[in-house]
Scaffold this motif. Structure first.
Motif, PDB file in Angstrom:
ATOM      1  N   GLN A   1       0.837  -1.198   0.000  1.00 18.13           N
ATOM      2  CA  GLN A   1       0.000   0.000   0.000  1.00 18.13           C
ATOM      3  C   GLN A   1       0.878   1.256   0.000  1.00 18.13           C
ATOM      4  O   GLN A   1       0.618   2.207  -0.736  1.00 18.13           O
ATOM      5  CB  GLN A   1      -0.942  -0.002   1.218  1.00 18.13           C
ATOM      6  CG  GLN A   1      -1.811   1.220   1.344  1.00 18.13           C
ATOM      7  CD  GLN A   1      -2.891   1.298   0.282  1.00 18.13           C
ATOM      8  OE1 GLN A   1      -3.171   0.336  -0.418  1.00 18.13           O
ATOM      9  NE2 GLN A   1      -3.493   2.461   0.162  1.00 18.13           N
ATOM     10  N   GLN A   2       1.936   1.255   0.804  1.00 16.87           N
ATOM     11  CA  GLN A   2       2.837   2.406   0.851  1.00 16.87           C
ATOM     12  C   GLN A   2       3.557   2.608  -0.481  1.00 16.87           C
ATOM     13  O   GLN A   2       3.700   3.725  -0.956  1.00 16.87           O
ATOM     14  CB  GLN A   2       3.861   2.246   1.995  1.00 16.87           C
ATOM     15  CG  GLN A   2       3.266   2.379   3.380  1.00 16.87           C
ATOM     16  CD  GLN A   2       2.587   3.721   3.577  1.00 16.87           C
ATOM     17  OE1 GLN A   2       3.127   4.761   3.235  1.00 16.87           O
ATOM     18  NE2 GLN A   2       1.372   3.678   4.112  1.00 16.87           N
ATOM     19  N   ARG A   3       4.016   1.484  -1.087  1.00 15.44           N
ATOM     20  CA  ARG A   3       4.662   1.577  -2.403  1.00 15.44           C
ATOM     21  C   ARG A   3       3.685   2.133  -3.436  1.00 15.44           C
ATOM     22  O   ARG A   3       4.048   2.967  -4.262  1.00 15.44           O
ATOM     23  CB  ARG A   3       5.186   0.210  -2.843  1.00 15.44           C
ATOM     24  CG  ARG A   3       6.483  -0.181  -2.195  1.00 15.44           C
ATOM     25  CD  ARG A   3       7.153  -1.353  -2.904  1.00 15.44           C
ATOM     26  NE  ARG A   3       6.292  -2.495  -3.136  1.00 15.44           N
ATOM     27  CZ  ARG A   3       6.135  -3.520  -2.293  1.00 15.44           C
ATOM     28  NH1 ARG A   3       6.798  -3.537  -1.164  1.00 15.44           N
ATOM     29  NH2 ARG A   3       5.337  -4.522  -2.592  1.00 15.44           N
ATOM     30  N   TYR A   4       2.443   1.675  -3.383  1.00  9.86           N
ATOM     31  CA  TYR A   4       1.416   2.161  -4.305  1.00  9.86           C
ATOM     32  C   TYR A   4       1.196   3.664  -4.122  1.00  9.86           C
ATOM     33  O   TYR A   4       1.146   4.413  -5.104  1.00  9.86           O
ATOM     34  CB  TYR A   4       0.106   1.399  -4.081  1.00  9.86           C
ATOM     35  CG  TYR A   4      -1.081   2.043  -4.737  1.00  9.86           C
ATOM     36  CD1 TYR A   4      -1.274   1.975  -6.106  1.00  9.86           C
ATOM     37  CD2 TYR A   4      -2.005   2.763  -3.980  1.00  9.86           C
ATOM     38  CE1 TYR A   4      -2.353   2.584  -6.707  1.00  9.86           C
ATOM     39  CE2 TYR A   4      -3.081   3.381  -4.575  1.00  9.86           C
ATOM     40  CZ  TYR A   4      -3.258   3.292  -5.944  1.00  9.86           C
ATOM     41  OH  TYR A   4      -4.326   3.903  -6.522  1.00  9.86           O
ATOM     42  N   LEU A   5       1.071   4.105  -2.879  1.00 13.22           N
ATOM     43  CA  LEU A   5       0.836   5.524  -2.619  1.00 13.22           C
ATOM     44  C   LEU A   5       2.021   6.375  -3.084  1.00 13.22           C
ATOM     45  O   LEU A   5       1.837   7.457  -3.644  1.00 13.22           O
ATOM     46  CB  LEU A   5       0.556   5.762  -1.131  1.00 13.22           C
ATOM     47  CG  LEU A   5      -0.780   5.201  -0.617  1.00 13.22           C
ATOM     48  CD1 LEU A   5      -0.865   5.370   0.900  1.00 13.22           C
ATOM     49  CD2 LEU A   5      -1.955   5.858  -1.309  1.00 13.22           C
ATOM     50  N   ARG A   6       3.252   5.878  -2.870  1.00 10.57           N
ATOM     51  CA  ARG A   6       4.432   6.614  -3.344  1.00 10.57           C
ATOM     52  C   ARG A   6       4.450   6.679  -4.865  1.00 10.57           C
ATOM     53  O   ARG A   6       4.743   7.729  -5.447  1.00 10.57           O
ATOM     54  CB  ARG A   6       5.713   5.969  -2.816  1.00 10.57           C
ATOM     55  CG  ARG A   6       6.054   6.364  -1.395  1.00 10.57           C
ATOM     56  CD  ARG A   6       7.475   5.972  -1.025  1.00 10.57           C
ATOM     57  NE  ARG A   6       7.695   4.529  -1.054  1.00 10.57           N
ATOM     58  CZ  ARG A   6       7.467   3.708  -0.051  1.00 10.57           C
ATOM     59  NH1 ARG A   6       7.020   4.181   1.095  1.00 10.57           N
ATOM     60  NH2 ARG A   6       7.690   2.414  -0.156  1.00 10.57           N
ATOM     61  N   ALA A   7       4.145   5.556  -5.523  1.00  9.32           N
ATOM     62  CA  ALA A   7       4.125   5.540  -6.990  1.00  9.32           C
ATOM     63  C   ALA A   7       3.047   6.484  -7.521  1.00  9.32           C
ATOM     64  O   ALA A   7       3.269   7.209  -8.505  1.00  9.32           O
ATOM     65  CB  ALA A   7       3.883   4.116  -7.501  1.00  9.32           C
ATOM     66  N   GLN A   8       1.897   6.507  -6.875  1.00 12.15           N
ATOM     67  CA  GLN A   8       0.816   7.405  -7.279  1.00 12.15           C
ATOM     68  C   GLN A   8       1.247   8.855  -7.115  1.00 12.15           C
ATOM     69  O   GLN A   8       1.011   9.695  -7.980  1.00 12.15           O
ATOM     70  CB  GLN A   8      -0.448   7.123  -6.452  1.00 12.15           C
ATOM     71  CG  GLN A   8      -1.660   7.893  -6.903  1.00 12.15           C
ATOM     72  CD  GLN A   8      -2.148   7.466  -8.259  1.00 12.15           C
ATOM     73  OE1 GLN A   8      -2.059   6.319  -8.632  1.00 12.15           O
ATOM     74  NE2 GLN A   8      -2.651   8.407  -9.016  1.00 12.15           N
ATOM     75  N   ALA A   9       1.894   9.179  -6.019  1.00 10.60           N
ATOM     76  CA  ALA A   9       2.376  10.546  -5.783  1.00 10.60           C
ATOM     77  C   ALA A   9       3.445  10.923  -6.814  1.00 10.60           C
ATOM     78  O   ALA A   9       3.426  12.044  -7.348  1.00 10.60           O
ATOM     79  CB  ALA A   9       2.931  10.671  -4.368  1.00 10.60           C
ATOM     80  N   ASP A  10       4.356   9.993  -7.105  1.00  8.66           N
ATOM     81  CA  ASP A  10       5.382  10.254  -8.123  1.00  8.66           C
ATOM     82  C   ASP A  10       4.737  10.518  -9.477  1.00  8.66           C
ATOM     83  O   ASP A  10       5.144  11.421 -10.210  1.00  8.66           O
ATOM     84  CB  ASP A  10       6.359   9.078  -8.233  1.00  8.66           C
ATOM     85  CG  ASP A  10       7.307   8.987  -7.054  1.00  8.66           C
ATOM     86  OD1 ASP A  10       7.409   9.974  -6.292  1.00  8.66           O
ATOM     87  OD2 ASP A  10       7.940   7.921  -6.898  1.00  8.66           O
ATOM     88  N   PHE A  11       3.732   9.720  -9.812  1.00  8.47           N
ATOM     89  CA  PHE A  11       3.049   9.899 -11.095  1.00  8.47           C
ATOM     90  C   PHE A  11       2.338  11.252 -11.139  1.00  8.47           C
ATOM     91  O   PHE A  11       2.397  11.956 -12.143  1.00  8.47           O
ATOM     92  CB  PHE A  11       2.046   8.775 -11.346  1.00  8.47           C
ATOM     93  CG  PHE A  11       1.284   8.946 -12.623  1.00  8.47           C
ATOM     94  CD1 PHE A  11       1.903   8.734 -13.841  1.00  8.47           C
ATOM     95  CD2 PHE A  11      -0.042   9.339 -12.608  1.00  8.47           C
ATOM     96  CE1 PHE A  11       1.220   8.917 -15.021  1.00  8.47           C
ATOM     97  CE2 PHE A  11      -0.738   9.525 -13.784  1.00  8.47           C
ATOM     98  CZ  PHE A  11      -0.110   9.313 -14.998  1.00  8.47           C
TER      99      PHE A  11
END
Length: 186
Positions: free
Chosen positions: A52-62
Motif C-alpha cells: 500500500q505504501q509503495r502504491y501511494l508513493r508511486a501514485q504521488a510520483d506519477f
C-alpha cells in the motif's frame, strides 16, 4: 479386588493417560498451528501495508510527473515562437530603417529595393524554419493542397489542372499550413 479388576483399572488408567497425552499433543499442535497462522497473518498484513505504501508513493510520483509535464508543456507553448521572433527581429529593424529613409528623402526607388531585400531576408528566415510555398499552377487539382474558388474554361490546360493561383499556399515542413486558393480548368 480381583486381579482382573486391577488389570482393567490399570488398563483404564493407561488408556486415560494415553488419551490425555494425545489430547495434550493435539492441543499443543493446535496451539503451535495457531501461532504459525498468527505469525503468517501478521506477516501478510505487514506485506499488504508495505505494498500500500509503495502504491501511494508511486501514485504521488506519477501525479508529480504529470504536473511537471503539464507545466513544461505550457512553458513550451508560451515560448515556442521565441526562436522565430528572434530571427524576424532583423526584418523588423530593416523595415523601420527603410520607412525612416524613404520618409526623409522621398526616394521611392531606394525604398522598393530595400523592401525587396527585406522580403528576401524574411523568406530565407521562414525557409530555414521549414516554410515552403505550394506549387500550384500547372499541377493537377489536389484538395489536400488546393482550395478551388472558381472553375474556368482553358484551351491551354486539360480538365482538372490548376490554371491560376489567386493566393499562395504554404506548407510547414510536411504539413499544409494554408492551402493555395486556385482557379481550376473545367
Amino acid at each position: 479386588m480381583s486381579a482382573k479388576e486391577t488389570q482393567n483399572d490399570t488398563l483404564d488408567t493407561v488408556l486415560d493417560e494415553a488419551a490425555q497425552e494425545q489430547n495434550g499433543a493435539e492441543e499443543s499442535a493446535q496451539t503451535e498451528e495457531e501461532t504459525t497462522e498468527s505469525a503468517r497473518y501478521v506477516e501478510l498484513v505487514k506485506q499488504a501495508e508495505e505494498a500500500q505504501q509503495r502504491y501511494l508513493r508511486a501514485q504521488a510520483d506519477f501525479d508529480n510527473f504529470r504536473r511537471r509535464t503539464v507545466k513544461e508543456k505550457e512553458e513550451l507553448a508560451q515560448y515556442a515562437s521565441m526562436k522565430l521572433i528572434n530571427q524576424l527581429l532583423p526584418v523588423v529593424d530593416n523595415f523601420e530603417r527603410a520607412i525612416a529613409a524613404s520618409s526623409s528623402n522621398n526616394d521611392f526607388e531606394s525604398m522598393a529595393k530595400g523592401v525587396d531585400m527585406i522580403f528576401r531576408l524574411m523568406s530565407q528566415t521562414l525557409d530555414a524554419e521549414g516554410l515552403k510555398p505550394i506549387v500550384a499552377v500547372g499541377e493537377p487539382f489536389n484538395p489536400e493542397f488546393h482550395q478551388a474558388i472558381m472553375q474556368v474554361e482553358s484551351d491551354e490546360y486539360e480538365e482538372g489542372i490548376v490554371v491560376e493561383e489567386v493566393q499562395k499556399g504554404y506548407m510547414l515542413k510536411e504539413k499544409v499550413l494554408r492551402p493555395a486558393m486556385v482557379k481550376v480548368s473545367g
